[in-house]
Write an enzyme that holds these catalytic residues in place. Sequence first.
Site, PDB file in Angstrom:
ATOM      1  N   ASP A  86      -2.358  25.699   8.937  1.00 45.06           N
ATOM      2  CA  ASP A  86      -3.651  25.202   8.456  1.00 45.06           C
ATOM      3  C   ASP A  86      -4.577  26.383   8.146  1.00 45.06           C
ATOM      4  OD1 ASP A  86      -6.175  23.928   8.170  1.00 45.06           O
ATOM      5  OD2 ASP A  86      -5.580  22.322   9.521  1.00 45.06           O
ATOM      6  N   HIS A  91      -7.864  25.983   6.992  1.00 44.27           N
ATOM      7  CA  HIS A  91      -9.291  25.625   7.008  1.00 44.27           C
ATOM      8  C   HIS A  91     -10.010  26.343   8.157  1.00 44.27           C
ATOM      9  CE1 HIS A  91      -7.311  22.300   4.867  1.00 44.27           C
ATOM     10  NE2 HIS A  91      -8.415  22.293   4.134  1.00 44.27           N
ATOM     11  N   SER A 106      -1.870  18.882  11.321  1.00 44.52           N
ATOM     12  CA  SER A 106      -2.399  19.807  12.332  1.00 44.52           C
ATOM     13  C   SER A 106      -2.581  19.128  13.681  1.00 44.52           C
ATOM     14  CB  SER A 106      -3.730  20.402  11.870  1.00 44.52           C
ATOM     15  OG  SER A 106      -3.519  21.140  10.701  1.00 44.52           O
TER      16      SER A 106
HETATM   17 CO1  B1M Z   1      -8.608  21.295   2.182  1.00 44.90          CO
HETATM   18  N1  B1M Z   1      -8.178  19.489   2.751  1.00 44.90           N
HETATM   19  N2  B1M Z   1      -6.762  21.589   1.686  1.00 44.90           N
HETATM   20  N3  B1M Z   1      -9.205  23.005   1.561  1.00 44.90           N
HETATM   21  N4  B1M Z   1     -10.361  20.674   2.440  1.00 44.90           N
HETATM   22  C1  B1M Z   1      -9.236  18.711   3.403  1.00 44.90           C
HETATM   23  C2  B1M Z   1      -9.207  18.873   4.921  1.00 44.90           C
HETATM   24  C3  B1M Z   1      -8.876  17.232   2.942  1.00 44.90           C
HETATM   25  C4  B1M Z   1      -9.364  16.139   3.888  1.00 44.90           C
HETATM   26  C5  B1M Z   1      -9.434  17.024   1.521  1.00 44.90           C
HETATM   27  C6  B1M Z   1      -9.053  15.692   0.902  1.00 44.90           C
HETATM   28  O1  B1M Z   1      -7.977  15.507   0.435  1.00 44.90           O
HETATM   29  N5  B1M Z   1      -9.951  14.757   0.903  1.00 44.90           N
HETATM   30  C7  B1M Z   1      -7.325  17.316   2.826  1.00 44.90           C
HETATM   31  C8  B1M Z   1      -6.557  16.991   4.118  1.00 44.90           C
HETATM   32  C9  B1M Z   1      -5.698  15.755   3.974  1.00 44.90           C
HETATM   33  C10 B1M Z   1      -5.037  15.438   5.251  1.00 44.90           C
HETATM   34  O2  B1M Z   1      -4.178  16.107   5.738  1.00 44.90           O
HETATM   35  N6  B1M Z   1      -5.510  14.350   5.796  1.00 44.90           N
HETATM   36  C11 B1M Z   1      -7.131  18.762   2.424  1.00 44.90           C
HETATM   37  C12 B1M Z   1      -5.964  19.266   1.793  1.00 44.90           C
HETATM   38  C13 B1M Z   1      -4.923  18.239   1.414  1.00 44.90           C
HETATM   39  C14 B1M Z   1      -5.776  20.635   1.509  1.00 44.90           C
HETATM   40  C15 B1M Z   1      -4.535  21.311   0.882  1.00 44.90           C
HETATM   41  C16 B1M Z   1      -3.173  20.796   1.364  1.00 44.90           C
HETATM   42  C17 B1M Z   1      -4.679  21.195  -0.638  1.00 44.90           C
HETATM   43  C18 B1M Z   1      -3.536  21.743  -1.450  1.00 44.90           C
HETATM   44  O3  B1M Z   1      -3.215  22.914  -1.384  1.00 44.90           O
HETATM   45  N7  B1M Z   1      -2.963  20.863  -2.208  1.00 44.90           N
HETATM   46  C19 B1M Z   1      -4.763  22.785   1.281  1.00 44.90           C
HETATM   47  C20 B1M Z   1      -4.202  23.049   2.693  1.00 44.90           C
HETATM   48  C21 B1M Z   1      -3.722  24.421   2.887  1.00 44.90           C
HETATM   49  C22 B1M Z   1      -3.322  24.624   4.351  1.00 44.90           C
HETATM   50  O4  B1M Z   1      -4.145  24.488   5.245  1.00 44.90           O
HETATM   51  N8  B1M Z   1      -2.070  24.935   4.553  1.00 44.90           N
HETATM   52  C23 B1M Z   1      -6.256  22.833   1.360  1.00 44.90           C
HETATM   53  C24 B1M Z   1      -7.001  23.960   1.095  1.00 44.90           C
HETATM   54  C25 B1M Z   1      -8.374  24.018   1.128  1.00 44.90           C
HETATM   55  C26 B1M Z   1      -9.189  25.221   0.658  1.00 44.90           C
HETATM   56  C27 B1M Z   1      -8.523  26.558   0.972  1.00 44.90           C
HETATM   57  C28 B1M Z   1      -9.384  25.102  -0.844  1.00 44.90           C
HETATM   58  C29 B1M Z   1     -10.563  24.967   1.374  1.00 44.90           C
HETATM   59  C30 B1M Z   1     -10.676  25.642   2.763  1.00 44.90           C
HETATM   60  C31 B1M Z   1     -11.395  26.954   2.735  1.00 44.90           C
HETATM   61  C32 B1M Z   1     -11.643  27.469   4.127  1.00 44.90           C
HETATM   62  O5  B1M Z   1     -11.750  26.769   5.112  1.00 44.90           O
HETATM   63  N9  B1M Z   1     -11.736  28.763   4.201  1.00 44.90           N
HETATM   64  C33 B1M Z   1     -10.503  23.454   1.629  1.00 44.90           C
HETATM   65  C34 B1M Z   1     -11.653  22.657   1.926  1.00 44.90           C
HETATM   66  C35 B1M Z   1     -12.986  23.339   1.835  1.00 44.90           C
HETATM   67  C36 B1M Z   1     -11.552  21.293   2.300  1.00 44.90           C
HETATM   68  C37 B1M Z   1     -12.677  20.267   2.545  1.00 44.90           C
HETATM   69  C38 B1M Z   1     -13.191  19.845   1.164  1.00 44.90           C
HETATM   70  C39 B1M Z   1     -13.856  20.708   3.398  1.00 44.90           C
HETATM   71  C40 B1M Z   1     -13.515  21.258   4.786  1.00 44.90           C
HETATM   72  C41 B1M Z   1     -14.710  21.977   5.387  1.00 44.90           C
HETATM   73  O6  B1M Z   1     -14.812  23.180   5.359  1.00 44.90           O
HETATM   74  N10 B1M Z   1     -15.691  21.210   5.890  1.00 44.90           N
HETATM   75  C42 B1M Z   1     -11.888  19.101   3.293  1.00 44.90           C
HETATM   76  C43 B1M Z   1     -12.457  17.727   3.051  1.00 44.90           C
HETATM   77  C44 B1M Z   1     -13.503  17.355   4.090  1.00 44.90           C
HETATM   78  O7  B1M Z   1     -13.371  17.702   5.250  1.00 44.90           O
HETATM   79  N11 B1M Z   1     -14.484  16.650   3.665  1.00 44.90           N
HETATM   80  C45 B1M Z   1     -10.480  19.408   2.947  1.00 44.90           C
HETATM   81  C46 B1M Z   1     -16.916  21.749   6.461  1.00 44.90           C
HETATM   82  C47 B1M Z   1     -16.708  22.134   7.936  1.00 44.90           C
HETATM   83  C48 B1M Z   1     -18.003  22.681   8.542  1.00 44.90           C
HETATM   84  O8  B1M Z   1     -16.334  20.961   8.615  1.00 44.90           O
HETATM   85  O9  B1M Z   1     -14.075  21.895   9.257  1.00 44.90           O
HETATM   86  O10 B1M Z   1     -14.622  19.435   9.618  1.00 44.90           O
HETATM   87  P1  B1M Z   1     -15.059  20.839   9.570  1.00 44.90           P
HETATM   88  O11 B1M Z   1     -15.653  21.244  10.988  1.00 44.90           O
HETATM   89  C49 B1M Z   1     -16.541  20.418  11.684  1.00 44.90           C
HETATM   90  C50 B1M Z   1     -15.870  19.504  12.711  1.00 44.90           C
HETATM   91  O12 B1M Z   1     -14.607  19.035  12.277  1.00 44.90           O
HETATM   92  C51 B1M Z   1     -15.853  20.305  13.970  1.00 44.90           C
HETATM   93  O13 B1M Z   1     -17.031  21.098  13.873  1.00 44.90           O
HETATM   94  C52 B1M Z   1     -17.404  21.318  12.506  1.00 44.90           C
HETATM   95  C53 B1M Z   1     -18.844  20.896  12.269  1.00 44.90           C
HETATM   96  O14 B1M Z   1     -19.731  21.316  13.221  1.00 44.90           O
HETATM   97  N12 B1M Z   1     -14.755  21.202  14.299  1.00 44.90           N
HETATM   98  C54 B1M Z   1     -14.560  21.614  15.583  1.00 44.90           C
HETATM   99  C55 B1M Z   1     -13.842  21.794  13.528  1.00 44.90           C
HETATM  100  N13 B1M Z   1     -13.037  22.558  14.256  1.00 44.90           N
HETATM  101  C56 B1M Z   1     -13.456  22.484  15.531  1.00 44.90           C
HETATM  102  C57 B1M Z   1     -12.975  23.094  16.696  1.00 44.90           C
HETATM  103  C58 B1M Z   1     -13.626  22.804  17.891  1.00 44.90           C
HETATM  104  C59 B1M Z   1     -14.725  21.953  17.927  1.00 44.90           C
HETATM  105  C60 B1M Z   1     -15.205  21.338  16.786  1.00 44.90           C
HETATM  106  O15 B1M Z   1     -13.262  23.344  19.052  1.00 44.90           O
HETATM  107  C61 B1M Z   1     -12.257  24.307  19.101  1.00 44.90           C
END
Ligand code: B1M
Length: 213
Positions: A98, A100, A151
């Site tokens: 992963d 992200h 993940s």
């Molecule tokens: Co990706 N991606 N992505 N992506 N991406 C998602 C997660 C996805 C839901 C988008 C979608 O399809 N709607 C989907 C996942 C589907 C699934 O499995 N259910 C997805 C996919 C499919 C993919 C790829 C497979 C796409 C592809 O290549 N075809 C690929 C995966 C590659 C891999 O990981 N092997 C991929 C790639 C990418 C980018 C590289 C382009 C980019 C990431 C850049 C980066 O992180 N440096 C990206 C992004 C940006 C997203 C979305 C749009 C946004 C994620 C984000 O940064 N959110 C995402 C859709 C979405 O979530 N709406 C998506 C903002 C961030 C602040 O929130 O990370 O949730 P988040 O963290 C939150 C909480 O979750 C929590 O606290 C934070 C807020 O305070 N939290 C924790 C997180 N970790 C924590 C740990 C803790 C405590 C709390 O304690 C240890």
Amino acid sequence: LTLEERLASYVVEGTKEGLTPDLSEALSKYSPLDIINGPLMKGMEEVGRLFNANELIVAEVLQSAEVMKASVSFLEPHMEKAESAVKGKILLATVKGDVHDIGKNLVEIILANNGYNIVNLGIKVPPEQLIEAYRREKPDAIGLSGLLVKSAQQMVITAQDLRTAGIDVPILVGGAALTRKFTKNRISPEYDGLVLYAKDAMDGLDIANRIMN
Ligand code: B1M
């Protein structure tokens, strides 16, 4: 557009033109964390929706991620820092497979600003690397982040591998693919260690404060 709409649109459009002045203006109305959790997250949710609907490609989502990261870096110095003694040491990692890391890095900032010593191992971290880092760093807890559905399974494997290696510290898990139901403080029926789910970075801080103080 209102200020809030403009902030969300920088993330959706993946553009930084005008971002800094708008973030400065937002700081006069909101706390840094409210800006992140409010308009910026709203933008990121829209990016996720558009990506899901095949209306954005990965390269465009990367641009959005860059805007989010630049915004967090800009806001970071304005966040409240608790003047406290070190409360504990936490290893942080995005699990194997992963990439992200925006959420994980936000968790790092919040915990570091609130008295925790954070060792951030980065992305795609396999269990072996965590085990090695555990032995080197002797942390009080391990934090795992993951956004992909696969993940969640990787977290189970990681927790079990840590256990097999004799590691018994609380594990904090978070990321969009997880739910409280997934963990229920038990990552799997076979795993008997303490696993706690955090829905966001502030929740992660609350949990860390509960288990380590
Ligand atoms: Co990706 N991606 N992505 N992506 N991406 C998602 C997660 C996805 C839901 C988008 C979608 O399809 N709607 C989907 C996942 C589907 C699934 O499995 N259910 C997805 C996919 C499919 C993919 C790829 C497979 C796409 C592809 O290549 N075809 C690929 C995966 C590659 C891999 O990981 N092997 C991929 C790639 C990418 C980018 C590289 C382009 C980019 C990431 C850049 C980066 O992180 N440096 C990206 C992004 C940006 C997203 C979305 C749009 C946004 C994620 C984000 O940064 N959110 C995402 C859709 C979405 O979530 N709406 C998506 C903002 C961030 C602040 O929130 O990370 O949730 P988040 O963290 C939150 C909480 O979750 C929590 O606290 C934070 C807020 O305070 N939290 C924790 C997180 N970790 C924590 C740990 C803790 C405590 C709390 O304690 C240890």
